[in-house]
Design a protein around this motif. Sequence first.
Motif, PDB file in Angstrom:
ATOM      1  N   ASP A 183       0.820  -1.204   0.000  1.00 10.10           N
ATOM      2  CA  ASP A 183       0.000   0.000   0.000  1.00 10.10           C
ATOM      3  C   ASP A 183       0.859   1.262   0.000  1.00 10.10           C
ATOM      4  N   ALA A 184       1.998   1.230   0.722  1.00 11.64           N
ATOM      5  CA  ALA A 184       2.861   2.405   0.827  1.00 11.64           C
ATOM      6  C   ALA A 184       3.864   2.514  -0.310  1.00 11.64           C
ATOM      7  N   GLY A 185       3.972   1.482  -1.125  1.00 10.49           N
ATOM      8  CA  GLY A 185       4.949   1.512  -2.214  1.00 10.49           C
ATOM      9  C   GLY A 185       6.370   1.265  -1.748  1.00 10.49           C
ATOM     10  N   LEU A 186       6.533   0.505  -0.657  1.00  8.35           N
ATOM     11  CA  LEU A 186       7.861   0.200  -0.128  1.00  8.35           C
ATOM     12  C   LEU A 186       8.294  -1.197  -0.550  1.00  8.35           C
ATOM     13  N   ASP A 187       9.586  -1.370  -0.753  1.00  5.73           N
ATOM     14  CA  ASP A 187      10.122  -2.700  -1.027  1.00  5.73           C
ATOM     15  C   ASP A 187      10.181  -3.482   0.276  1.00  5.73           C
ATOM     16  N   PRO A 188       9.589  -4.686   0.338  1.00  5.50           N
ATOM     17  CA  PRO A 188       9.635  -5.457   1.578  1.00  5.50           C
ATOM     18  C   PRO A 188      10.923  -6.266   1.696  1.00  5.50           C
ATOM     19  N   LEU A 189      11.374  -6.450   2.929  1.00  3.71           N
ATOM     20  CA  LEU A 189      12.516  -7.294   3.236  1.00  3.71           C
ATOM     21  C   LEU A 189      12.171  -8.073   4.492  1.00  3.71           C
ATOM     22  N   LEU A 190      12.208  -9.398   4.414  1.00  2.00           N
ATOM     23  CA  LEU A 190      11.922 -10.237   5.574  1.00  2.00           C
ATOM     24  C   LEU A 190      13.219 -10.513   6.316  1.00  2.00           C
ATOM     25  N   CYS A 191      13.245 -10.146   7.582  1.00  2.00           N
ATOM     26  CA  CYS A 191      14.441 -10.325   8.403  1.00  2.00           C
ATOM     27  C   CYS A 191      14.109 -11.283   9.538  1.00  2.00           C
ATOM     28  N   LEU A 192      14.654 -12.485   9.470  1.00  2.00           N
ATOM     29  CA  LEU A 192      14.396 -13.517  10.472  1.00  2.00           C
ATOM     30  C   LEU A 192      15.532 -13.547  11.487  1.00  2.00           C
ATOM     31  N   THR A 193      15.185 -13.458  12.767  1.00  2.00           N
ATOM     32  CA  THR A 193      16.189 -13.413  13.826  1.00  2.00           C
ATOM     33  C   THR A 193      16.188 -14.713  14.636  1.00  2.00           C
ATOM     34  N   LYS A 194      17.238 -14.886  15.440  1.00  2.00           N
ATOM     35  CA  LYS A 194      17.380 -16.001  16.387  1.00  2.00           C
ATOM     36  C   LYS A 194      17.419 -17.351  15.677  1.00  2.00           C
ATOM     37  N   ALA A 195      18.155 -17.389  14.549  1.00  2.00           N
ATOM     38  CA  ALA A 195      18.291 -18.652  13.808  1.00  2.00           C
ATOM     39  C   ALA A 195      19.079 -19.679  14.610  1.00  2.00           C
ATOM     40  N   ASP A 196      19.764 -19.261  15.661  1.00  2.00           N
ATOM     41  CA  ASP A 196      20.462 -20.219  16.528  1.00  2.00           C
ATOM     42  C   ASP A 196      19.489 -20.986  17.414  1.00  2.00           C
ATOM     43  N   LEU A 197      18.207 -20.559  17.457  1.00  2.00           N
ATOM     44  CA  LEU A 197      17.208 -21.247  18.275  1.00  2.00           C
ATOM     45  C   LEU A 197      16.274 -22.133  17.451  1.00  2.00           C
ATOM     46  N   ALA A 198      16.105 -21.848  16.168  1.00  2.00           N
ATOM     47  CA  ALA A 198      15.173 -22.614  15.334  1.00  2.00           C
ATOM     48  C   ALA A 198      15.568 -22.483  13.875  1.00  2.00           C
ATOM     49  N   ASP A 199      15.179 -23.493  13.084  1.00  2.75           N
ATOM     50  CA  ASP A 199      15.488 -23.506  11.661  1.00  2.75           C
ATOM     51  C   ASP A 199      14.489 -22.625  10.905  1.00  2.75           C
ATOM     52  N   PRO A 200      14.961 -21.799   9.963  1.00  2.00           N
ATOM     53  CA  PRO A 200      14.051 -20.910   9.229  1.00  2.00           C
ATOM     54  C   PRO A 200      13.325 -21.575   8.074  1.00  2.00           C
ATOM     55  N   GLY A 201      13.652 -22.827   7.760  1.00  2.00           N
ATOM     56  CA  GLY A 201      13.149 -23.465   6.547  1.00  2.00           C
ATOM     57  C   GLY A 201      11.646 -23.468   6.414  1.00  2.00           C
ATOM     58  N   GLU A 202      10.934 -23.852   7.465  1.00  2.00           N
ATOM     59  CA  GLU A 202       9.473 -23.969   7.373  1.00  2.00           C
ATOM     60  C   GLU A 202       8.829 -22.622   7.089  1.00  2.00           C
ATOM     61  N   LEU A 203       9.256 -21.590   7.782  1.00  2.00           N
ATOM     62  CA  LEU A 203       8.671 -20.268   7.556  1.00  2.00           C
ATOM     63  C   LEU A 203       9.012 -19.740   6.170  1.00  2.00           C
ATOM     64  N   LEU A 204      10.214 -19.981   5.712  1.00  2.00           N
ATOM     65  CA  LEU A 204      10.599 -19.509   4.384  1.00  2.00           C
ATOM     66  C   LEU A 204       9.808 -20.216   3.293  1.00  2.00           C
ATOM     67  N   PRO A 264      12.594 -11.076  -0.822  1.00  2.00           N
ATOM     68  CA  PRO A 264      13.970 -11.050  -0.327  1.00  2.00           C
ATOM     69  C   PRO A 264      13.999 -11.242   1.188  1.00  2.00           C
ATOM     70  N   TYR A 265      15.006 -11.943   1.677  1.00  2.00           N
ATOM     71  CA  TYR A 265      15.079 -12.209   3.115  1.00  2.00           C
ATOM     72  C   TYR A 265      16.530 -12.317   3.559  1.00  2.00           C
ATOM     73  N   VAL A 266      16.716 -12.121   4.860  1.00  2.00           N
ATOM     74  CA  VAL A 266      17.997 -12.376   5.511  1.00  2.00           C
ATOM     75  C   VAL A 266      17.708 -13.148   6.787  1.00  2.00           C
ATOM     76  N   VAL A 267      18.672 -13.957   7.202  1.00  3.50           N
ATOM     77  CA  VAL A 267      18.535 -14.757   8.423  1.00  3.50           C
ATOM     78  C   VAL A 267      19.684 -14.388   9.355  1.00  3.50           C
ATOM     79  N   THR A 268      19.360 -13.981  10.567  1.00  4.71           N
ATOM     80  CA  THR A 268      20.375 -13.555  11.523  1.00  4.71           C
ATOM     81  C   THR A 268      20.319 -14.440  12.769  1.00  4.71           C
ATOM     82  N   SER A 269      21.342 -14.341  13.599  1.00  9.10           N
ATOM     83  CA  SER A 269      21.383 -15.103  14.842  1.00  9.10           C
ATOM     84  C   SER A 269      21.889 -14.232  15.970  1.00  9.10           C
ATOM     85  N   ARG A 270      21.709 -14.706  17.186  1.00  9.08           N
ATOM     86  CA  ARG A 270      22.142 -13.936  18.352  1.00  9.08           C
ATOM     87  C   ARG A 270      23.654 -13.958  18.532  1.00  9.08           C
TER      88      ARG A 270
END
Length: 330
Positions: free
Chosen positions: A147-168, A177-183
């Motif tokens: 709605d705002a005309g912004l490019d979305p970026l999915l940033c997943l945190t705490k990958a050291d606690l759970a695997d991002p595969g299912e959500l991705l 576009p996405y990035v996966v980060t950890s603590r």
Amino acid sequence: MKGGRRHLDEDDVRVRARGGSRPRTRIRPKHEDAREGFVTAVDRGRYRCLVEGRAVVAMKARELGRGSIVVGDRVALVGDLSGRPDTLARVVRVEERDSVLRRTADDTDPVERVIVANADQLAIVCSLADPEPRPRFIDRCLVAAFDAGLDPLLCLTKADLADPGELLRTYAGLDLPYVVTSRTGDLGGLRERLAERCSVLVGYSGVGKSTLVNLLVPDADRSVGDVNPVTGRGRHTSTSAVALPFEDGWIIDTPGLRSFGLAHVSADDVVAGFPDLDEAVADCPPGCTHTEDAPGCALDAGRAEGRLDAERVASLRRLLGSREDERQST
């Protein structure tokens, strides 16, 4: 005079002029000498602005009326622009906005709340655990970005606690576009994604948004809180939005959100915010609401044939249904 009293006339009546005695005019000063500034923070009617590299505190000029000024606004200022302690400038003009990110308290609230102005990227921060991921919140943010005309970026945190595969996999069909980060401090390419952009970071409480900001901008000193072990909810650590300069761009950190209402977005635009489903609804009958009980809705056929992801269809219908239910209850 009779009996010690005299008759009163109009000279004895004092009338106070309403609204002051100065004549009113619709002609407003142009302030050709105003300097350009960028609003980096808002706090109780005071605006912190960056003006030619200096941090300046300003108030809003009376002639601007009741219009809001938000983080990210480009403004014109006059007055004391030295940035010295206890000095105060005036914002006399708000320049036209390139984009506006809005939300409402819920899906029926008529009052729009502008979160930030002039951003070009929406970084949706979601934790993979502690607290659990909330795909419905992500979906709402994606609609708001559209709605705002912004490019979305999915940033997943705490990958050291759970695997991002299912959500991705849930968003695999979106080319999101996405990035996966950890603590541990691994930012997974987030720095490169944010460089030379004006990015606003949004997320629900406890996802690690302020931790990311502190890693990216060490001088930011954003407060960091823990997740409540009973409710699984995070504590609000950022109480107001703030813009931080970052590698030829800006990072705008926002307070943790418990909800992201979309009352300001039409039902058609909500559907358009699901690009993996938008083409399918073109085959729906006229006036289709696309909800669970909508007769002949093409989403049912697409889901049954395996062309559409069942979870994505359910998310869209939940969003549309909640808007309709809340409208009927008011």
